[in-house]
Design a protein around this motif. Structure first.
Motif, short mmCIF file in Angstrom:
data_model
loop_
_atom_site.label_atom_id
_atom_site.label_comp_id
_atom_site.label_asym_id
_atom_site.label_seq_id
_atom_site.Cartn_x
_atom_site.Cartn_y
_atom_site.Cartn_z
N LEU A 1 0.84 -1.19 0.00
CA LEU A 1 0.00 0.00 0.00
C LEU A 1 0.87 1.24 0.00
CD1 LEU A 1 -1.26 -2.04 2.57
CD2 LEU A 1 -3.25 -0.85 1.68
N ALA A 2 0.45 2.27 -0.74
CA ALA A 2 1.16 3.55 -0.79
C ALA A 2 0.22 4.63 -0.28
CB ALA A 2 1.62 3.86 -2.21
N GLY A 3 0.64 5.32 0.78
CA GLY A 3 -0.18 6.37 1.36
C GLY A 3 0.18 7.74 0.83
N PRO A 4 -0.73 8.70 0.97
CA PRO A 4 -1.97 8.58 1.76
C PRO A 4 -2.97 7.63 1.10
CG PRO A 4 -1.90 10.67 0.60
CD PRO A 4 -0.57 10.05 0.38
N ILE A 5 -3.62 6.84 1.96
CA ILE A 5 -4.55 5.84 1.47
C ILE A 5 -5.70 5.67 2.47
CG2 ILE A 5 -3.23 3.96 2.54
CD1 ILE A 5 -4.06 2.19 0.19
N ARG A 6 -6.88 5.39 1.93
CA ARG A 6 -8.06 5.15 2.76
C ARG A 6 -8.74 3.90 2.23
NH1 ARG A 6 -13.63 7.05 2.91
NH2 ARG A 6 -14.35 7.23 5.07
N PHE A 7 -8.93 2.91 3.11
CA PHE A 7 -9.53 1.65 2.67
C PHE A 7 -10.27 1.00 3.83
CE2 PHE A 7 -5.40 0.65 4.42
CZ PHE A 7 -5.59 -0.53 5.10
N ARG A 8 -11.03 -0.04 3.51
CA ARG A 8 -11.76 -0.79 4.52
C ARG A 8 -11.65 -2.28 4.21
NH1 ARG A 8 -17.38 1.13 4.65
NH2 ARG A 8 -17.94 -0.40 3.08
N VAL A 9 -11.45 -3.07 5.25
CA VAL A 9 -11.46 -4.52 5.12
C VAL A 9 -12.90 -4.99 5.27
CG1 VAL A 9 -10.62 -6.71 6.05
CG2 VAL A 9 -9.13 -4.69 6.07
N GLU A 10 -13.50 -5.46 4.18
CA GLU A 10 -14.89 -5.95 4.25
C GLU A 10 -14.95 -7.32 4.93
OE1 GLU A 10 -17.22 -4.07 3.57
OE2 GLU A 10 -16.76 -2.73 1.92
N ASP A 11 -14.07 -8.22 4.51
CA ASP A 11 -13.93 -9.53 5.14
C ASP A 11 -12.59 -10.10 4.72
OD1 ASP A 11 -14.23 -10.99 2.62
OD2 ASP A 11 -16.37 -10.52 2.76
N LEU B 1 -11.64 -11.95 2.40
CA LEU B 1 -11.37 -12.04 0.96
C LEU B 1 -11.75 -10.78 0.20
CD1 LEU B 1 -12.53 -15.69 0.16
CD2 LEU B 1 -10.22 -14.79 -0.08
N THR B 2 -12.18 -9.73 0.86
CA THR B 2 -12.65 -8.53 0.17
C THR B 2 -12.16 -7.27 0.87
OG1 THR B 2 -14.66 -9.73 -0.46
CG2 THR B 2 -14.66 -7.35 -0.78
N TRP B 3 -11.53 -6.39 0.09
CA TRP B 3 -11.12 -5.07 0.57
C TRP B 3 -11.79 -4.01 -0.30
CZ3 TRP B 3 -5.70 -3.98 2.88
CH2 TRP B 3 -5.34 -5.00 3.76
N ARG B 4 -12.05 -2.85 0.29
CA ARG B 4 -12.62 -1.72 -0.46
C ARG B 4 -11.63 -0.56 -0.41
NH1 ARG B 4 -17.46 -0.26 -2.55
NH2 ARG B 4 -18.38 -2.18 -1.72
N LEU B 5 -11.23 -0.07 -1.59
CA LEU B 5 -10.28 1.04 -1.69
C LEU B 5 -11.04 2.32 -2.04
CD1 LEU B 5 -7.33 2.04 -1.76
CD2 LEU B 5 -7.26 1.39 -4.18
N PHE B 6 -10.98 3.31 -1.13
CA PHE B 6 -11.64 4.60 -1.35
C PHE B 6 -10.71 5.57 -2.06
CE2 PHE B 6 -13.58 2.81 2.52
CZ PHE B 6 -14.90 2.75 2.11
N ALA B 7 -9.43 5.58 -1.69
CA ALA B 7 -8.44 6.45 -2.30
C ALA B 7 -7.06 5.92 -1.98
CB ALA B 7 -8.60 7.88 -1.79
N GLY B 8 -6.13 6.03 -2.94
CA GLY B 8 -4.77 5.56 -2.71
C GLY B 8 -4.37 4.48 -3.69
#
Length: 482
Positions: free
Chosen positions: A192-202, A204-211
Motif C-alpha cells: 500500500l502507498a499512502g496517503p490511502i483510505r480503505f476498509r477490510v470488508e472480510d 477475501l474482500t477489501w474496499r479502496l476509497f483512495a490511494g
C-alpha cells in the motif's frame, strides 16, 4: 403404509466443501471455516441443499441416541451391547410410555435442520455484508484478524515509525504518506502507498476509497477481491495493481496471471500486460501505457518519468506496454506478454552503458495483423519529457530499414534474448523453450543496439518496421537523460 421419502438435496461433488460441512456440523471448525461456509451457503444452492441433508442426518442421529441409554457410548456400541429384542409385557405398576411415530420424529428433525439453516444464512449475510457500525459479539475464542499491516517506509524516506496493527472486518483505515505492507489471513500480500483510505470488508474482500495498492494472491487465496466506487477486481491467481485518484478514477494493471474487472454491466477478463481505467461506472477504457512504480510509490515521492507516452498503429487491442524505471539488467523481463528475458550475449554480461536505464517493456503481439500473421508496417511514436539519449534494440533478423540507418547510429553493442515458454489463449501461439539465469546462457536471439539523441526531448517516430516472411520481435527502447 407410505414409502419413506428420499432425502432432500444431494452431496456436493467437492471433497473440500464436504469436509468443511462436516467440520462445522461437528463443532470442530475454526472461525475462518465458519465464515467460508457461510459465504458458500449464501452464494450456492447446492451447498445449501447439502448442508440441509447433513443437518437433518445429524439431528436424526442425535434424537436416536437420546432414545437409548443416557451414557457416552456411541450408537453402534450401544446396539452391539443390546441383546436380541424380545417382546415382554410391561409391569402393570409402570406408566405407559408415550409412543413417538417415525413420521413425527422426522418432522422434528427437519424442523431443527431448517432452524439451523436459517441461523447460518443470517450469520453468513451479516459476515458477507457487514455494516460500518458493527459491535463486538460474544465468541468462544478470539476472532482472528483479517490482516496484519506494518509500515515499510515512512513519508520522505524517513525511518518507519508505524506500529504493527491487526485489521478486522468493517474497520476503515486511513494511513499517511509512506509505504505499507499487509499480510492477510488467507495468504494474500498487499503493498500500500499512502496517503490511502480503505476498509477490510472480510477476509477475501477489501474496499479502496483512495490511494494505491499492489495485490499478490497465491492459489490459496484465489477469488480475493478489491472493490472501488465504480469497479470490482476479482483475482484469478495473479498480481495486480489498483489506483483510485483524487477524482475517483480507478486504474487497474495486471502484472502477473489474470483478473476479472467489472463495472456496472461491463465485464472484462484481463491477463498479464493489460491495463484499464474506469472513470465512471459502466465505462472501461484501455490504458495506453503503464508505469508500475505509480502503483507502488506515494505520489509525492515519484519523479516524472523520462518516457511519458508510447503510441502505435497495431490492430491488436489487448496488451499495454510498461515503463520500467532504472530496470534494465540481467534477466529483466523484455515484453509484457512474453517470458523473454534480456541477457548479455556472453559471460561478460550486458553492456555497462545500458545497465540501470529506463526502458519500455513492449507488447510483442504488436508484430501481428488482424489475422495474427506477421506484418512489416509497425510504427511507434515515443514521447520524452526532457533531453535524452535513446537506444533502440533491433532484431538482427530484420534488414535495417532506411529510417533506422538515417536517424540512428549503429553501435558495436549487442544484447541477447532468452525466450523461454509461451502460451497465449488469445493468439493460439504456443511453444516451449529452455530458459536459464545469467549472461551467456540459453541465448535464443541477438539484438543490435542503435543510438540517437534528442536535445529537446519530445517525440521520436520508430518505423515502419517488421517482416512478413521471417520471425522477429518488436524493438525495445531504452533512454537516459542527456
Amino acid at each position: 403404509m407410505s414409502s419413506p421419502k428420499s432425502p432432500y438435496g444431494e452431496m456436493v461433488n467437492d471433497i473440500e466443501i464436504c469436509d468443511l460441512i462436516d467440520a462445522c456440523i461437528s463443532n470442530q471448525a475454526t472461525p475462518a471455516q465458519w465464515l467460508h461456509l457461510s459465504r458458500l451457503i449464501v452464494e450456492r444452492e447446492d451447498v445449501r441443499a447439502c448442508f440441509a441433508v447433513q443437518s437433518m442426518a445429524n439431528a436424526r442421529l442425535a434424537n436416536l441416541l437420546q432414545l437409548g441409554e443416557e451414557n457416552d457410548l456411541g450408537v453402534f456400541a450401544q446396539i452391539e451391547q443390546e441383546p436380541v429384542t424380545r417382546i415382554e409385557p410391561s409391569p402393570p405398576q409402570k406408566k405407559r410410555r408415550i409412543g413417538v411415530s417415525s413420521e413425527a420424529l422426522i418432522t422434528l428433525c427437519c424442523g431443527v435442520a431448517v432452524v439451523l439453516i436459517v441461523c447460518v444464512l443470517a450469520i453468513g449475510s451479516w459476515l458477507v455484508f457487514p455494516s460500518i457500525d458493527n459491535r463486538p459479539i460474544a465468541a468462544s475464542g478470539p476472532v482472528p484478524p483479517a490482516a496484519v499491516i506494518r509500515q515499510v517506509e515512512a513519508g520522505g524516506g524517513e525511518i518507519a515509525s508505524f506500529t504493527e496493527q491487526e485489521l478486522f472486518a468493517a474497520k476503515i483505515m486511513e494511513l499517511p504518506r509512506g509505504k505499507y505492507e499487509a499480510t492477510t489471513s488467507v495468504g494474500a500480500t498487499i503493498k500500500l502507498a499512502g496517503p490511502i483510505r480503505f476498509r477490510v470488508e472480510d477476509h477475501l474482500t477489501w474496499r479502496l476509497f483512495a490511494g494505491k495498492m499492489v495485490v499478490h494472491v497465491p492459489p490459496s487465496a484465489k477469488g480475493f477481491t478489491v472493490m472501488t466506487e465504480n469497479a470490482a477486481i476479482v483475482d484469478l491467481g495473479t498480481e495486480f495493481g489498483v489506483i483510485v485518484d483524487e477524482l475517483g478514477v480507478t486504474s487497474v494493471a495486471v502484472f502477473e496471471g489474470r483478473i476479472d474487472l467489472t463495472s456496472g454491466e461491463m465485464k472484462r477478463s484481463l491477463v498479464i500486460g493489460d491495463g484499464f481505467t474506469v472513470r465512471e461506472k459502466g465505462r472501461i477504457d484501455h490504458l495506453p501505457i503503464i508505469d508500475p512504480m505509480r502503483f507502488e510509490e506515494p505520489i509525492e515521492e515519484l519523479n516524472p518519468p523520462i518516457i511519458t507516452d508510447v503510441q502505435n498503429n497495431s490492430p491488436i487491442s489487448f496488451g499495454t506496454c510498461q515503463i520500467i524505471r532504472g530496470g534494465f539488467q540481467e534477466d529483466s523481463l523484455a515484453y509484457v506478454d512474453r517470458a523473454h528475458q534480456w541477457n548479455g550475449v556472453d559471460e561478460s554480461g550486458l553492456p555497462a552503458e545500458l545497465l540501470g536505464l529506463d526502458y519500455v517493456r513492449m507488447v510483442n503481439d504488436w508484430k501481428f495483423d488482424e489475422q495474427i500473421l506477421g506484418r512489416d508496417d509497425l510504427e511507434m511514436t515515443v514521447t520524452f519529457a526532457r533531453p535524452v539519449v535513446v537506444y533502440l534494440l533491433a532484431d538482427e533478423r530484420v534488414e535495417p530499414p532506411i529510417w533506422l540507418r538515417r536517424n540512428f547510429a549503429k553501435t558495436g553493442m549487442q544484447v541477447g534474448l532468452d525466450e523461454g515458454d509461451h502460451h497465449c489463449v488469445r493468439t493460439g501461439l504456443s511453444y516451449k523453450k529452455e530458459q536459464a539465469t545469467g549472461p551467456g546462457n540459453s541465448i535464443d536471439e541477438v539484438m543490435r543496439v542503435w543510438k540517437t539523441e534528442l536535445p529537446s526531448g519530445g517525440e521520436l517516430k520508430i518505423g515502419p518496421y517488421g517482416s512478413k516472411s521471417s520471425g522477429w520481435v518488436v524493438p525495445c527502447l531504452l533512454a537516459r537523460p542527456l
